[in-house]
Scaffold this motif. Structure first.
Motif, PDB file in Angstrom:
ATOM      1  N   PRO A  98       0.904  -1.286  -0.037  1.00  0.00           N
ATOM      2  CA  PRO A  98      -0.160   0.073   0.043  1.00  0.00           C
ATOM      3  C   PRO A  98       0.712   1.273   0.009  1.00  0.00           C
ATOM      4  CG  PRO A  98      -0.112  -0.947   2.244  1.00  0.00           C
ATOM      5  CD  PRO A  98       0.767  -1.939   1.118  1.00  0.00           C
ATOM      6  N   ARG A  99       0.360   2.499  -0.589  1.00  0.00           N
ATOM      7  CA  ARG A  99       1.042   3.676  -0.526  1.00  0.00           C
ATOM      8  C   ARG A  99      -0.067   4.451  -0.437  1.00  0.00           C
ATOM      9  NH1 ARG A  99       4.417   0.916  -0.400  1.00  0.00           N
ATOM     10  NH2 ARG A  99       6.500   0.835  -1.604  1.00  0.00           N
ATOM     11  N   LEU A 100       0.337   5.663   0.215  1.00  0.00           N
ATOM     12  CA  LEU A 100      -0.423   7.011   0.538  1.00  0.00           C
ATOM     13  C   LEU A 100       0.087   8.059  -0.493  1.00  0.00           C
ATOM     14  CD1 LEU A 100      -0.801   7.222   4.578  1.00  0.00           C
ATOM     15  CD2 LEU A 100      -2.525   6.128   2.664  1.00  0.00           C
ATOM     16  N   VAL A 101      -0.676   8.522  -0.997  1.00  0.00           N
ATOM     17  CA  VAL A 101      -0.292   9.787  -1.971  1.00  0.00           C
ATOM     18  C   VAL A 101      -0.859  11.087  -1.208  1.00  0.00           C
ATOM     19  CG1 VAL A 101      -0.376  10.836  -4.116  1.00  0.00           C
ATOM     20  CG2 VAL A 101      -0.370   8.563  -4.061  1.00  0.00           C
ATOM     21  N   VAL A 114       3.664   2.704   3.327  1.00  0.00           N
ATOM     22  CA  VAL A 114       2.787   2.223   4.787  1.00  0.00           C
ATOM     23  C   VAL A 114       3.506   1.199   5.257  1.00  0.00           C
ATOM     24  CG1 VAL A 114       0.711   1.320   5.367  1.00  0.00           C
ATOM     25  CG2 VAL A 114       0.758   3.062   3.431  1.00  0.00           C
ATOM     26  N   GLU A 115       4.036   1.188   6.481  1.00  0.00           N
ATOM     27  CA  GLU A 115       4.566   0.265   7.301  1.00  0.00           C
ATOM     28  C   GLU A 115       3.899  -0.833   7.660  1.00  0.00           C
ATOM     29  OE1 GLU A 115       8.215   0.106   7.456  1.00  0.00           O
ATOM     30  OE2 GLU A 115       8.120   1.900   6.009  1.00  0.00           O
ATOM     31  N   GLY A 116       2.501  -0.593   7.964  1.00  0.00           N
ATOM     32  CA  GLY A 116       1.690  -1.798   8.344  1.00  0.00           C
ATOM     33  C   GLY A 116       0.240  -1.020   8.516  1.00  0.00           C
ATOM     34  N   GLY A 117      -0.618  -1.839   9.348  1.00  0.00           N
ATOM     35  CA  GLY A 117      -2.016  -1.564   9.225  1.00  0.00           C
ATOM     36  C   GLY A 117      -2.748  -2.698   9.493  1.00  0.00           C
ATOM     37  N   LEU A 118      -4.180  -2.662   9.671  1.00  0.00           N
ATOM     38  CA  LEU A 118      -5.112  -3.643   9.857  1.00  0.00           C
ATOM     39  C   LEU A 118      -5.234  -4.460   8.411  1.00  0.00           C
ATOM     40  CD1 LEU A 118      -7.427  -4.805  11.553  1.00  0.00           C
ATOM     41  CD2 LEU A 118      -9.148  -3.269  10.342  1.00  0.00           C
ATOM     42  N   ALA A 119      -4.880  -5.506   8.462  1.00  0.00           N
ATOM     43  CA  ALA A 119      -4.647  -6.464   7.256  1.00  0.00           C
ATOM     44  C   ALA A 119      -5.864  -6.414   6.650  1.00  0.00           C
ATOM     45  CB  ALA A 119      -4.329  -7.828   7.801  1.00  0.00           C
ATOM     46  N   ALA A 120      -7.264  -6.448   6.812  1.00  0.00           N
ATOM     47  CA  ALA A 120      -8.471  -6.495   6.276  1.00  0.00           C
ATOM     48  C   ALA A 120      -8.409  -5.154   5.572  1.00  0.00           C
ATOM     49  CB  ALA A 120      -9.615  -6.521   7.087  1.00  0.00           C
ATOM     50  N   LEU A 148      -5.821  -3.062   4.543  1.00  0.00           N
ATOM     51  CA  LEU A 148      -4.794  -3.074   3.314  1.00  0.00           C
ATOM     52  C   LEU A 148      -5.378  -4.089   2.210  1.00  0.00           C
ATOM     53  CD1 LEU A 148      -1.592  -3.537   5.788  1.00  0.00           C
ATOM     54  CD2 LEU A 148      -2.949  -1.361   4.781  1.00  0.00           C
ATOM     55  N   SER A 149      -6.037  -5.158   2.409  1.00  0.00           N
ATOM     56  CA  SER A 149      -6.462  -5.814   1.649  1.00  0.00           C
ATOM     57  C   SER A 149      -7.656  -5.442   0.824  1.00  0.00           C
ATOM     58  CB  SER A 149      -6.900  -7.198   2.218  1.00  0.00           C
ATOM     59  OG  SER A 149      -6.077  -8.086   2.972  1.00  0.00           O
ATOM     60  N   TRP A 150      -8.261  -4.525   1.476  1.00  0.00           N
ATOM     61  CA  TRP A 150      -9.507  -3.917   0.843  1.00  0.00           C
ATOM     62  C   TRP A 150      -8.923  -2.734  -0.356  1.00  0.00           C
ATOM     63  CZ3 TRP A 150     -10.758   1.430   1.119  1.00  0.00           C
ATOM     64  CH2 TRP A 150     -11.764   1.976   0.367  1.00  0.00           C
ATOM     65  N   ILE A 151      -8.150  -2.270   0.167  1.00  0.00           N
ATOM     66  CA  ILE A 151      -7.246  -1.140  -0.724  1.00  0.00           C
ATOM     67  C   ILE A 151      -6.795  -1.904  -2.030  1.00  0.00           C
ATOM     68  CG2 ILE A 151      -5.163   0.274  -1.011  1.00  0.00           C
ATOM     69  CD1 ILE A 151      -5.660   1.151   1.829  1.00  0.00           C
ATOM     70  N   GLY A 152      -6.117  -3.080  -1.768  1.00  0.00           N
ATOM     71  CA  GLY A 152      -5.540  -3.660  -2.945  1.00  0.00           C
ATOM     72  C   GLY A 152      -6.599  -4.530  -3.716  1.00  0.00           C
ATOM     73  N   ALA A 153      -7.733  -4.954  -3.246  1.00  0.00           N
ATOM     74  CA  ALA A 153      -8.819  -5.434  -3.978  1.00  0.00           C
ATOM     75  C   ALA A 153      -9.237  -4.343  -4.744  1.00  0.00           C
ATOM     76  CB  ALA A 153      -9.724  -6.024  -3.043  1.00  0.00           C
ATOM     77  N   GLU A 154      -9.517  -3.094  -4.267  1.00  0.00           N
ATOM     78  CA  GLU A 154     -10.303  -2.069  -4.856  1.00  0.00           C
ATOM     79  C   GLU A 154      -9.419  -1.360  -6.200  1.00  0.00           C
ATOM     80  OE1 GLU A 154     -13.531  -0.810  -4.596  1.00  0.00           O
ATOM     81  OE2 GLU A 154     -13.825  -2.364  -3.437  1.00  0.00           O
ATOM     82  N   VAL A 155      -8.259  -1.329  -5.814  1.00  0.00           N
ATOM     83  CA  VAL A 155      -7.410  -0.975  -6.944  1.00  0.00           C
ATOM     84  C   VAL A 155      -7.180  -2.121  -8.087  1.00  0.00           C
ATOM     85  CG1 VAL A 155      -4.896   0.064  -7.370  1.00  0.00           C
ATOM     86  CG2 VAL A 155      -6.277   0.749  -5.624  1.00  0.00           C
ATOM     87  N   ALA A 156      -6.808  -3.319  -7.536  1.00  0.00           N
ATOM     88  CA  ALA A 156      -7.062  -4.258  -8.414  1.00  0.00           C
ATOM     89  C   ALA A 156      -8.019  -4.388  -9.169  1.00  0.00           C
ATOM     90  CB  ALA A 156      -6.426  -5.595  -7.862  1.00  0.00           C
ATOM     91  N   ALA A 157      -9.202  -4.061  -8.596  1.00  0.00           N
ATOM     92  CA  ALA A 157     -10.537  -4.461  -9.457  1.00  0.00           C
ATOM     93  C   ALA A 157     -11.036  -3.032 -10.192  1.00  0.00           C
ATOM     94  CB  ALA A 157     -11.718  -4.490  -8.605  1.00  0.00           C
TER      95      ALA A 157
END
Length: 108
Positions: free
Chosen positions: A3-6, A88-94, A96-105
């Motif tokens: 994950p990244r923050l802009v 992003v060094e860490g965060g709630l896994a769920a 972070l997964s949501w970010i990845g899924a939304e961007v991947a989709a």
């Protein structure tokens, strides 16, 4: 997924919302947080300036961070906008997964 923050600043709430809606709709970011009411003091062309601005923090992935930077730049009214990509060094896994899924989709 990394994950990244802009981080960026814009001159108004309206301009920030326009950019945020476009980037979410294009699937470049999962989420945009807009924080109005910031005052910036900075040096520009040899003068100390003051501006009322809006902070925007965009959530994306490392793979799309360059695309997000380009998309923000293309829509930004400033000659030299503040656009920073932050790891992003860490965060709630769920979350972070949501970010990845939304961007991947993304529809793009």
């Amino acid at each position: 997924m990394q994950p990244r923050l802009v981080y960026t600043t814009l001159p108004s709430l309206e301009s920030a919302e326009n950019v945020a809606r476009a980037l979410v709709a294009e699937g470049l970011v999962a989420c945009a947080n807009i924080l109005p009411g910031m005052v910036s003091i900075y040096r520009w062309e040899g003068q100390v300036e003051r501006a009322d601005e809006v902070v925007m923090i965009l959530k994306t992935t490392a793979a799309r961070a360059s695309d997000v930077m380009e998309a923000v730049r293309a829509r930004h009214p400033y000659e030299v906008p503040a656009i920073l990509v932050l790891p992003v060094e860490g965060g709630l896994a769920a979350y972070l997964s949501w970010i990845g899924a939304e961007v991947a989709a993304s529809p793009a």
